[in-house]
Write a protein that holds these residues in place. Structure first.
Motif, PDB file in Angstrom:
ATOM      1  N   GLU A   1     -38.375  -1.218 -78.859  1.00 40.61           N
ATOM      2  CA  GLU A   1     -37.606  -1.014 -77.637  1.00 40.61           C
ATOM      3  C   GLU A   1     -37.718   0.435 -77.176  1.00 40.61           C
ATOM      4  OE1 GLU A   1     -33.086  -1.437 -75.837  1.00 40.61           O
ATOM      5  OE2 GLU A   1     -33.484  -1.908 -77.950  1.00 40.61           O
ATOM      6  N   ILE A   2     -38.158   0.624 -75.971  1.00 40.76           N
ATOM      7  CA  ILE A   2     -38.279   1.960 -75.400  1.00 40.76           C
ATOM      8  C   ILE A   2     -36.924   2.384 -74.851  1.00 40.76           C
ATOM      9  CG2 ILE A   2     -39.394   3.351 -73.616  1.00 40.76           C
ATOM     10  CD1 ILE A   2     -41.717   1.297 -73.757  1.00 40.76           C
ATOM     11  N   ILE A   3     -36.386   3.508 -75.329  1.00 43.51           N
ATOM     12  CA  ILE A   3     -35.081   3.951 -74.851  1.00 43.51           C
ATOM     13  C   ILE A   3     -35.200   5.003 -73.757  1.00 43.51           C
ATOM     14  CG2 ILE A   3     -34.054   3.436 -77.090  1.00 43.51           C
ATOM     15  CD1 ILE A   3     -33.826   6.468 -77.517  1.00 43.51           C
ATOM     16  N   GLY A   4     -36.410   5.473 -73.511  1.00 45.11           N
ATOM     17  CA  GLY A   4     -36.602   6.437 -72.440  1.00 45.11           C
ATOM     18  C   GLY A   4     -38.060   6.834 -72.316  1.00 45.11           C
ATOM     19  N   PHE A   5     -38.374   7.490 -71.214  1.00 52.41           N
ATOM     20  CA  PHE A   5     -39.713   8.020 -70.980  1.00 52.41           C
ATOM     21  C   PHE A   5     -39.640   9.540 -70.931  1.00 52.41           C
ATOM     22  CE2 PHE A   5     -40.473   3.708 -69.730  1.00 52.41           C
ATOM     23  CZ  PHE A   5     -41.833   3.502 -69.904  1.00 52.41           C
ATOM     24  N   ILE A   6     -40.667  10.178 -71.502  1.00 52.31           N
ATOM     25  CA  ILE A   6     -40.745  11.634 -71.528  1.00 52.31           C
ATOM     26  C   ILE A   6     -41.908  12.079 -70.654  1.00 52.31           C
ATOM     27  CG2 ILE A   6     -41.025  13.690 -72.971  1.00 52.31           C
ATOM     28  CD1 ILE A   6     -40.161  11.946 -75.373  1.00 52.31           C
ATOM     29  N   ASN A   7     -41.621  12.990 -69.727  1.00 54.73           N
ATOM     30  CA  ASN A   7     -42.686  13.520 -68.870  1.00 54.73           C
ATOM     31  C   ASN A   7     -42.520  15.022 -68.728  1.00 54.73           C
ATOM     32  OD1 ASN A   7     -44.984  12.975 -67.096  1.00 54.73           O
ATOM     33  ND2 ASN A   7     -43.659  13.741 -65.465  1.00 54.73           N
ATOM     34  N   ASP A   8     -43.611  15.744 -68.909  1.00 53.07           N
ATOM     35  CA  ASP A   8     -43.584  17.204 -68.818  1.00 53.07           C
ATOM     36  C   ASP A   8     -44.878  17.676 -68.164  1.00 53.07           C
ATOM     37  OD1 ASP A   8     -43.279  19.927 -69.094  1.00 53.07           O
ATOM     38  OD2 ASP A   8     -43.721  19.950 -71.247  1.00 53.07           O
ATOM     39  N   ASP A   9     -44.813  17.936 -66.875  1.00 51.76           N
ATOM     40  CA  ASP A   9     -45.995  18.382 -66.140  1.00 51.76           C
ATOM     41  C   ASP A   9     -46.131  19.900 -66.092  1.00 51.76           C
ATOM     42  OD1 ASP A   9     -46.850  15.799 -65.508  1.00 51.76           O
ATOM     43  OD2 ASP A   9     -45.568  15.701 -63.727  1.00 51.76           O
ATOM     44  N   SER A  10     -45.404  20.593 -66.980  1.00 50.49           N
ATOM     45  CA  SER A  10     -45.406  22.057 -66.937  1.00 50.49           C
ATOM     46  C   SER A  10     -46.623  22.670 -67.626  1.00 50.49           C
ATOM     47  CB  SER A  10     -44.133  22.601 -67.589  1.00 50.49           C
ATOM     48  OG  SER A  10     -44.121  22.338 -68.989  1.00 50.49           O
ATOM     49  N   ASN A  11     -47.416  21.848 -68.330  1.00 49.67           N
ATOM     50  CA  ASN A  11     -48.598  22.380 -69.004  1.00 49.67           C
ATOM     51  C   ASN A  11     -49.730  21.365 -68.918  1.00 49.67           C
ATOM     52  OD1 ASN A  11     -48.538  20.654 -71.629  1.00 49.67           O
ATOM     53  ND2 ASN A  11     -46.445  21.454 -71.448  1.00 49.67           N
ATOM     54  N   ASP A  12     -50.943  21.803 -69.241  1.00 54.40           N
ATOM     55  CA  ASP A  12     -52.129  20.964 -69.076  1.00 54.40           C
ATOM     56  C   ASP A  12     -52.082  19.706 -69.938  1.00 54.40           C
ATOM     57  OD1 ASP A  12     -53.150  22.711 -67.218  1.00 54.40           O
ATOM     58  OD2 ASP A  12     -54.436  23.783 -68.639  1.00 54.40           O
ATOM     59  N   VAL A  13     -51.524  19.823 -71.146  1.00 52.22           N
ATOM     60  CA  VAL A  13     -51.439  18.659 -72.027  1.00 52.22           C
ATOM     61  C   VAL A  13     -50.446  17.640 -71.458  1.00 52.22           C
ATOM     62  CG1 VAL A  13     -50.819  17.845 -74.333  1.00 52.22           C
ATOM     63  CG2 VAL A  13     -52.095  19.971 -74.074  1.00 52.22           C
ATOM     64  N   GLY A  14     -49.285  18.126 -71.059  1.00 52.46           N
ATOM     65  CA  GLY A  14     -48.254  17.237 -70.538  1.00 52.46           C
ATOM     66  C   GLY A  14     -48.655  16.529 -69.258  1.00 52.46           C
ATOM     67  N   LYS A  15     -49.489  17.153 -68.468  1.00 56.10           N
ATOM     68  CA  LYS A  15     -49.878  16.580 -67.180  1.00 56.10           C
ATOM     69  C   LYS A  15     -50.648  15.274 -67.317  1.00 56.10           C
ATOM     70  CE  LYS A  15     -49.997  20.880 -64.494  1.00 56.10           C
ATOM     71  NZ  LYS A  15     -50.877  21.886 -63.852  1.00 56.10           N
ATOM     72  N   VAL A  16     -51.269  15.051 -68.475  1.00 57.17           N
ATOM     73  CA  VAL A  16     -52.087  13.844 -68.638  1.00 57.17           C
ATOM     74  C   VAL A  16     -51.497  12.864 -69.652  1.00 57.17           C
ATOM     75  CG1 VAL A  16     -54.235  14.939 -67.881  1.00 57.17           C
ATOM     76  CG2 VAL A  16     -53.588  15.041 -70.301  1.00 57.17           C
ATOM     77  N   HIS A  17     -50.241  13.083 -70.061  1.00 63.34           N
ATOM     78  CA  HIS A  17     -49.597  12.179 -71.009  1.00 63.34           C
ATOM     79  C   HIS A  17     -48.200  11.801 -70.511  1.00 63.34           C
ATOM     80  CE1 HIS A  17     -52.546  14.382 -73.539  1.00 63.34           C
ATOM     81  NE2 HIS A  17     -52.633  13.232 -74.189  1.00 63.34           N
ATOM     82  N   ILE A  18     -47.737  10.630 -70.942  1.00 60.47           N
ATOM     83  CA  ILE A  18     -46.338  10.248 -70.749  1.00 60.47           C
ATOM     84  C   ILE A  18     -45.848   9.627 -72.049  1.00 60.47           C
ATOM     85  CG2 ILE A  18     -46.913   7.975 -69.738  1.00 60.47           C
ATOM     86  CD1 ILE A  18     -44.320   8.472 -67.963  1.00 60.47           C
TER      87      ILE A  18
END
Length: 210
Positions: free
Chosen positions: A140-157
């Protein structure tokens, strides 16, 4: 095979966030957003070579991020110098997870999520009791994490899952030359000596976990 040739699951950012209407920074655990993002991934996910996906901000790579909790403690691990990516050395992480791979004969994203999450847990950790049957139940997914503040975060969720286990279950890391694992009280995550060393996603989780 070079790890950058690995075939992984990705989803176009445009479809995932519905032209940025659902975009957010940090963590979103509202039912409406969770439901919409899961639906969009299920409908629009596709496959790319990892090397291509890491360089293309038009795609997000869904990453199961499994936090293991025991009463008022969470399992924390440190990336040692024996590990692969030097940028992560000495960093602390709360999440077990990794890139998702396709599974022959299955197109259901939920099945892909469960199978990939189970694989990551079994690859990285050793449990004192056989938890496979319980892990095999729906993740069960309790939330989604997104961080577009850096190059790694921009291509992952991140797909955040908190896995509660019984107090008598022991957990150890398998790759002891790469990781050091230990239990820490949740309240200690806010200590700046710990918090400042957490990876970005782990900081986001530390801010909300109880």
């Amino acid at each position: 095979m070079n790890k950058m040739d690995e075939i992984i699951i990705v989803v176009p950012r445009k479809e995932l966030f519905e032209e940025e209407r659902l975009a957010f920074q940090g963590i979103d655990s509202t039912e409406e957003v969770k439901s919409s993002l899961l639906k969009n991934i299920e409908r629009h996910y596709t496959l790319l070579k990892r090397g291509e996906a890491e360089e293309d901000e038009n795609y997000k790579q869904p990453i199961p991020y499994i936090v293991i909790r025991k009463s008022d403690k969470v399992f924390l691990y440190e990336r040692l110098k024996g590990g692969g990516e030097s940028r992560l050395h000495s960093k602390l992480s709360l999440g077990v997870g990794g890139h998702m791979n396709p599974i022959k004969g299955s197109n259901s994203f939920q099945k892909l999520l469960t199978a990939n999450s189970l694989r990551e847990l079994m690859e990285e950790l050793e449990f004192s009791l056989n938890y496979v049957d319980q892990f095999n139940s729906r993740f069960e997914i309790i939330g989604f994490i997104n961080d577009d503040s850096n190059d790694v975060g921009k291509v992952h969720i991140g797909l955040l899952v908190v896995l509660d286990i019984a107090d008598d279950i022991e957990v150890e890391v398998k790759e002891k030359d790469q990781l050091l694992g230990k239990w820490v009280p949740i309240e200690d995550l806010k200590d700046e000596k710990v918090y400042d060393r957490l990876e970005n996603w782990s900081k986001i989780v530390a801010d909300i976990i109880k």
